[in-house]
Scaffold this motif. Structure first.
Motif, PDB file in Angstrom:
ATOM      1  N   MET A   1       0.828  -1.208   0.000  1.00 49.79           N
ATOM      2  CA  MET A   1       0.000   0.000   0.000  1.00 49.79           C
ATOM      3  C   MET A   1       0.862   1.257   0.000  1.00 49.79           C
ATOM      4  N   ARG A   2       1.972   1.187   0.695  1.00 48.16           N
ATOM      5  CA  ARG A   2       2.902   2.321   0.722  1.00 48.16           C
ATOM      6  C   ARG A   2       3.437   2.613  -0.679  1.00 48.16           C
ATOM      7  N   LEU A   3       3.792   1.577  -1.427  1.00 48.88           N
ATOM      8  CA  LEU A   3       4.272   1.767  -2.794  1.00 48.88           C
ATOM      9  C   LEU A   3       3.170   2.303  -3.702  1.00 48.88           C
ATOM     10  N   ILE A   4       1.974   1.759  -3.553  1.00 49.12           N
ATOM     11  CA  ILE A   4       0.862   2.191  -4.406  1.00 49.12           C
ATOM     12  C   ILE A   4       0.499   3.644  -4.136  1.00 49.12           C
ATOM     13  N   LEU A   5       0.574   4.068  -2.878  1.00 51.83           N
ATOM     14  CA  LEU A   5       0.291   5.471  -2.562  1.00 51.83           C
ATOM     15  C   LEU A   5       1.295   6.386  -3.265  1.00 51.83           C
TER      16      LEU A   5
ATOM     17  N   SER B   1       3.441  11.183   3.550  1.00 55.48           N
ATOM     18  CA  SER B   1       2.552  10.013   3.545  1.00 55.48           C
ATOM     19  C   SER B   1       3.352   8.718   3.566  1.00 55.48           C
ATOM     20  N   ASP B   2       4.488   8.692   2.886  1.00 46.79           N
ATOM     21  CA  ASP B   2       5.347   7.505   2.890  1.00 46.79           C
ATOM     22  C   ASP B   2       5.894   7.239   4.280  1.00 46.79           C
TER      23      ASP B   2
ATOM     24  N   LEU C   1       3.812   3.361  10.729  1.00 46.69           N
ATOM     25  CA  LEU C   1       2.750   2.415  11.097  1.00 46.69           C
ATOM     26  C   LEU C   1       3.219   0.973  10.940  1.00 46.69           C
ATOM     27  N   ASN C   2       3.999   0.716   9.884  1.00 51.95           N
ATOM     28  CA  ASN C   2       4.494  -0.636   9.653  1.00 51.95           C
ATOM     29  C   ASN C   2       5.415  -1.084  10.788  1.00 51.95           C
TER      30      ASN C   2
ATOM     31  N   LEU D   1       3.066  -1.436  14.072  1.00 56.97           N
ATOM     32  CA  LEU D   1       2.083  -2.534  14.053  1.00 56.97           C
ATOM     33  C   LEU D   1       2.729  -3.881  13.889  1.00 56.97           C
ATOM     34  N   PHE D   2       3.860  -3.927  13.174  1.00 61.63           N
ATOM     35  CA  PHE D   2       4.520  -5.225  12.887  1.00 61.63           C
ATOM     36  C   PHE D   2       6.005  -5.126  13.232  1.00 61.63           C
ATOM     37  N   PRO D   3       6.329  -4.990  14.505  1.00 61.85           N
ATOM     38  CA  PRO D   3       7.740  -4.779  14.888  1.00 61.85           C
ATOM     39  C   PRO D   3       8.624  -5.985  14.616  1.00 61.85           C
ATOM     40  N   TRP D   4       8.025  -7.176  14.429  1.00 57.75           N
ATOM     41  CA  TRP D   4       8.829  -8.381  14.206  1.00 57.75           C
ATOM     42  C   TRP D   4       9.350  -8.485  12.787  1.00 57.75           C
ATOM     43  N   VAL D   5       8.834  -7.665  11.857  1.00 59.65           N
ATOM     44  CA  VAL D   5       9.238  -7.776  10.458  1.00 59.65           C
ATOM     45  C   VAL D   5      10.628  -7.149  10.273  1.00 59.65           C
TER      46      VAL D   5
END
Length: 268
Positions: A200-204, A253-254, A260-261, A264-268
């Motif tokens: 979604m980040r890329l698409i934005l 926005s990026d 948020l990434n 929300l997903f600190p393990w990534v």
């Protein structure tokens, strides 16, 4: 002795996939911007390029401050932000479920991906005459063009994200008694969320690139309109300001998506 000296030697910073640390990263990123500014200054202040085509940095900065002090320019920014976010959100609402369908079931892949692969190579600009027939020249014509520019790529990328979910996790859920839809709900959808956020980040980012094209369709407001109006009168400094503002909005926005990434997903 030679081998021992090699072992003791400090590792070089420039290594494949090697982290250089946040401080070194920020310094390097700042230097890259400074180099661009230095090149711009060199070409403009020496007038190696005609000022009509390449205005001086201080002139662009003064114009930037002047325009941001105008309520009309903030109206342009608000209108453009609405168009980009509307087209992007509409693409996400429709494209994400379709992409999950195509990535989960072979029937869905056969049904969805061939036409998406075909249409995604068509330039969004080519749809402008059709959009004017379908949606007129109102606000939704601009939103629809941004939607078209994002939707088909998003569907294919979400389908690819879905196929990357570990098959072992799905098999484990079936072993524990989960049915097909329960496995999708509890394993597949949570499994794609981190990569989906990145997609979604890329698409934005692509949505912002389609903004100026979208605002070619019978407009009297928006950043694209302001840029085209400045072009007609050779106000190059205003063109630079418009481009910089779009870039800043896209960067903000990026960074929001990146933040948020991480949260929300600190393990990534």
């Amino acid at each position: 002795m030679a081998m021992e000296a090699v072992r003791r030697r400090k590792p070089h910073r420039i290594q494949i996939f090697k982290d250089i640390g946040s401080r070194a990263f920020m310094i390097t990123a700042s230097c890259s911007f400074m180099l661009l500014l230095l090149l711009w200054s060199l070409l403009s202040y020496t007038e190696a390029v005609n000022p009509v085509f390449l205005p001086k940095p201080h002139v662009v900065l003064a114009t930037f401050i002047e325009l941001l002090g105008s309520s009309d320019y903030w109206n342009h920014i608000g209108v453009s932000l609405f168009r980009v976010m509307s087209g992007f959100l509409l693409a996400c609402i429709l494209g994400i479920p379709i992409g999950i369908l195509a990535g989960t079931f072979k029937f869905g892949e056969a049904l969805v991906e061939p036409p998406m692969e075909f249409i995604r190579y068509m330039p969004a600009v080519a749809f402008i005459p059709l959009i004017m027939v379908w949606a007129g020249i109102g606000e939704w014509a601009k939103v629809l063009l941004i939607f078209i520019g994002c939707f088909f790529q998003l569907v294919l990328m979400v389908a690819d994200n879905t196929r990357r979910v570990s098959q072992d996790l799905l098999q484990a859920s079936f072993t524990l008694g989960a049915g097909r839809w329960k496995a999708i709900e509890t394993v597949l959808i949570p499994g794609i969320q981190p990569q989906l956020m990145h997609t979604m980040r890329l698409i934005l980012g692509w949505a912002w690139t389609y903004l100026v094209v979208a605002e070619l369709v019978a407009v009297n407001s928006g950043l694209g309109y302001a840029i085209m109006k400045a072009q007609r009168f050779l106000n190059t400094e205003e063109i630079f300001v418009g481009i910089f503002v779009i870039g800043l909005l896209g960067l903000i926005s990026d960074r929001i998506f990146a933040f948020l990434n991480r949260r929300l997903f600190p393990w990534v």
